[in-house]
Design a protein around this motif. Sequence first.
Motif, PDB file in Angstrom:
ATOM      1  N   ALA A  71      17.733  67.171   6.225  1.00 30.96           N
ATOM      2  CA  ALA A  71      16.435  66.510   6.178  1.00 30.96           C
ATOM      3  C   ALA A  71      16.316  65.391   7.193  1.00 30.96           C
ATOM      4  CB  ALA A  71      16.184  65.953   4.775  1.00 30.96           C
ATOM      5  N   ILE A  72      17.430  64.784   7.589  1.00 32.25           N
ATOM      6  CA  ILE A  72      17.323  63.680   8.532  1.00 32.25           C
ATOM      7  C   ILE A  72      17.765  64.066   9.937  1.00 32.25           C
ATOM      8  CG2 ILE A  72      17.638  61.932   6.745  1.00 32.25           C
ATOM      9  CD1 ILE A  72      20.488  61.568   7.781  1.00 32.25           C
ATOM     10  N   ALA A  73      18.045  65.338  10.150  1.00 35.70           N
ATOM     11  CA  ALA A  73      18.435  65.790  11.498  1.00 35.70           C
ATOM     12  C   ALA A  73      17.181  65.906  12.351  1.00 35.70           C
ATOM     13  CB  ALA A  73      19.161  67.122  11.418  1.00 35.70           C
ATOM     14  N   GLN A  74      16.537  64.768  12.593  1.00 35.75           N
ATOM     15  CA  GLN A  74      15.233  64.740  13.247  1.00 35.75           C
ATOM     16  C   GLN A  74      15.318  64.728  14.755  1.00 35.75           C
ATOM     17  OE1 GLN A  74      13.243  61.078  12.455  1.00 35.75           O
ATOM     18  NE2 GLN A  74      15.042  59.847  12.815  1.00 35.75           N
ATOM     19  N   ASN A  75      16.551  64.713  15.297  1.00 36.55           N
ATOM     20  CA  ASN A  75      16.647  64.640  16.753  1.00 36.55           C
ATOM     21  C   ASN A  75      16.942  65.997  17.384  1.00 36.55           C
ATOM     22  OD1 ASN A  75      19.271  64.867  15.950  1.00 36.55           O
ATOM     23  ND2 ASN A  75      19.932  62.856  16.670  1.00 36.55           N
ATOM     24  N   ASP A  76      16.619  67.066  16.675  1.00 36.15           N
ATOM     25  CA  ASP A  76      16.724  68.403  17.262  1.00 36.15           C
ATOM     26  C   ASP A  76      15.465  68.687  18.071  1.00 36.15           C
ATOM     27  OD1 ASP A  76      19.186  68.786  16.068  1.00 36.15           O
ATOM     28  OD2 ASP A  76      18.325  69.699  14.279  1.00 36.15           O
TER      29      ASP A  76
ATOM     30  N   ASP B  97       9.861  54.067   2.881  1.00 33.43           N
ATOM     31  CA  ASP B  97       9.898  53.940   1.424  1.00 33.43           C
ATOM     32  C   ASP B  97      11.326  54.039   0.896  1.00 33.43           C
ATOM     33  OD1 ASP B  97      10.448  56.617   1.773  1.00 33.43           O
ATOM     34  OD2 ASP B  97       8.572  57.339   0.905  1.00 33.43           O
ATOM     35  N   LEU B  98      11.470  53.890  -0.405  1.00 34.65           N
ATOM     36  CA  LEU B  98      12.785  53.880  -1.023  1.00 34.65           C
ATOM     37  C   LEU B  98      13.500  55.217  -0.873  1.00 34.65           C
ATOM     38  CD1 LEU B  98      14.890  52.385  -2.699  1.00 34.65           C
ATOM     39  CD2 LEU B  98      13.689  53.141  -4.768  1.00 34.65           C
ATOM     40  N   SER B  99      12.757  56.322  -0.926  1.00 28.31           N
ATOM     41  CA  SER B  99      13.391  57.633  -0.795  1.00 28.31           C
ATOM     42  C   SER B  99      14.025  57.806   0.580  1.00 28.31           C
ATOM     43  CB  SER B  99      12.381  58.758  -1.062  1.00 28.31           C
ATOM     44  OG  SER B  99      11.352  58.746  -0.086  1.00 28.31           O
ATOM     45  N   ARG B 100      13.359  57.297   1.608  1.00 28.65           N
ATOM     46  CA  ARG B 100      13.933  57.366   2.956  1.00 28.65           C
ATOM     47  C   ARG B 100      15.161  56.467   3.064  1.00 28.65           C
ATOM     48  NH1 ARG B 100      14.555  60.448   7.516  1.00 28.65           N
ATOM     49  NH2 ARG B 100      14.690  59.135   9.364  1.00 28.65           N
TER      50      ARG B 100
ATOM     51  N   GLY C 273      23.670  59.250   6.163  1.00 27.34           N
ATOM     52  CA  GLY C 273      23.955  59.484   7.575  1.00 27.34           C
ATOM     53  C   GLY C 273      22.720  59.205   8.401  1.00 27.34           C
ATOM     54  N   GLN C 274      22.892  59.131   9.703  1.00 30.44           N
ATOM     55  CA  GLN C 274      21.759  58.826  10.567  1.00 30.44           C
ATOM     56  C   GLN C 274      21.711  59.746  11.774  1.00 30.44           C
ATOM     57  OE1 GLN C 274      22.007  55.185  12.911  1.00 30.44           O
ATOM     58  NE2 GLN C 274      24.194  54.963  12.446  1.00 30.44           N
ATOM     59  N   LYS C 275      20.503  60.094  12.172  1.00 31.35           N
ATOM     60  CA  LYS C 275      20.259  60.891  13.364  1.00 31.35           C
ATOM     61  C   LYS C 275      19.006  60.372  14.064  1.00 31.35           C
ATOM     62  CE  LYS C 275      23.484  64.043  13.770  1.00 31.35           C
ATOM     63  NZ  LYS C 275      24.273  64.163  15.011  1.00 31.35           N
ATOM     64  N   PRO C 276      19.053  59.176  14.601  1.00 30.63           N
ATOM     65  CA  PRO C 276      17.872  58.617  15.261  1.00 30.63           C
ATOM     66  C   PRO C 276      17.444  59.465  16.455  1.00 30.63           C
ATOM     67  CG  PRO C 276      19.827  57.375  15.859  1.00 30.63           C
ATOM     68  CD  PRO C 276      20.235  58.320  14.770  1.00 30.63           C
ATOM     69  N   PHE C 277      16.146  59.601  16.659  1.00 31.29           N
ATOM     70  CA  PHE C 277      15.676  60.419  17.780  1.00 31.29           C
ATOM     71  C   PHE C 277      15.573  59.612  19.068  1.00 31.29           C
ATOM     72  CE2 PHE C 277      11.643  58.615  16.370  1.00 31.29           C
ATOM     73  CZ  PHE C 277      10.936  58.426  17.547  1.00 31.29           C
TER      74      PHE C 277
ATOM     75  N   PHE D 102      13.145  53.650   8.734  1.00 30.10           N
ATOM     76  CA  PHE D 102      14.588  53.736   8.558  1.00 30.10           C
ATOM     77  C   PHE D 102      15.147  54.991   9.231  1.00 30.10           C
ATOM     78  CE2 PHE D 102      13.388  51.386   4.596  1.00 30.10           C
ATOM     79  CZ  PHE D 102      14.070  50.205   4.883  1.00 30.10           C
ATOM     80  N   GLY D 103      16.196  54.811  10.045  1.00 34.34           N
ATOM     81  CA  GLY D 103      16.889  55.948  10.631  1.00 34.34           C
ATOM     82  C   GLY D 103      16.234  56.573  11.842  1.00 34.34           C
ATOM     83  N   ASP D 104      15.113  56.025  12.301  1.00 34.30           N
ATOM     84  CA  ASP D 104      14.399  56.625  13.432  1.00 34.30           C
ATOM     85  C   ASP D 104      14.894  56.120  14.781  1.00 34.30           C
ATOM     86  OD1 ASP D 104      12.747  58.109  11.757  1.00 34.30           O
ATOM     87  OD2 ASP D 104      11.257  56.514  11.615  1.00 34.30           O
ATOM     88  N   LEU D 105      15.204  54.820  14.858  1.00 29.75           N
ATOM     89  CA  LEU D 105      15.550  54.199  16.126  1.00 29.75           C
ATOM     90  C   LEU D 105      16.933  53.555  16.072  1.00 29.75           C
ATOM     91  CD1 LEU D 105      12.192  52.307  16.900  1.00 29.75           C
ATOM     92  CD2 LEU D 105      12.809  54.674  17.489  1.00 29.75           C
ATOM     93  N   PHE D 106      17.677  53.713  17.158  1.00 33.40           N
ATOM     94  CA  PHE D 106      18.972  53.042  17.329  1.00 33.40           C
ATOM     95  C   PHE D 106      18.699  51.897  18.300  1.00 33.40           C
ATOM     96  CE2 PHE D 106      23.151  52.386  19.208  1.00 33.40           C
ATOM     97  CZ  PHE D 106      23.987  52.420  18.090  1.00 33.40           C
TER      98      PHE D 106
END
Length: 239
Positions: free
Chosen positions: A42-47, A75-78, A85-89, A110-114
């Motif tokens: 679900a968080i492997a958004q950098n494909d 939100d809290l779910s994110r 784990g994190q996969k920032p795009f 959360f988790g979008d930017l490094f």
Amino acid sequence: MKDNNRPVNLSRRNSLKFVAGAIGTGILAARLGADVAAPAPAIAQNDMSPDAALKQLMDGNKRFVDRKRTNPHQDLSRLTEVAKGQKPFAAILGCADSRFPSEIIFDQGFGDLFVCRVAGNVATAEEIGSLEFGTLLLGAKVLMVVGHENCGAVGATLKGAQVPGQIGSLVDSIKPAVESSKNQPGDHLENAVKANVLLQAKRLKASPVISKLIEDNKLKIVGGYYDLDTGAISIVADS
């Protein structure tokens, strides 16, 4: 000043030699990868491609400028999702200025930017190492170096200000950009800020880790200029 910088430069050279060799054998990914939690799908958004990642980043800034923020992934779910784990795009090298909060400006969560932040958005050895990690190990597809309007660090360098402590190391990193832009027409500070963005991007591209990712079309490096008055990010390109 030169004596103070010598250990850092030596350390950087040695670390880059190790990283370059490790890429060829897969040692780096194997060793560091073991310490990075495997993300859920679900968080492997950098494909995505580097161009698509840049568009996603700039689309977020447009929403911010247009006052149409969607506040994604906040939100809290994110929060609990990315705890696994994190996969920032995208990765950002930005100024430490309090007026430049990356997640707000790019309408991300959360988790979008490094994000690496340092006064004058300078590419120190530590910042380069961090961004190598964010791109090679975490998979960020675009790396944006962002300078901003009325940057104090660049302004102090432009004025030749005498500064105390380690602030001088920032000034030294920015001086070549000031020199290269001093004969350009227009606003001297804005020109110097943009020249500094290009200089720091060039330093990042000199990393064997980052240059290999660019060569393999896994990463794009771009420069950005942040307008404090409008909130808009414009792309900075070599003239």
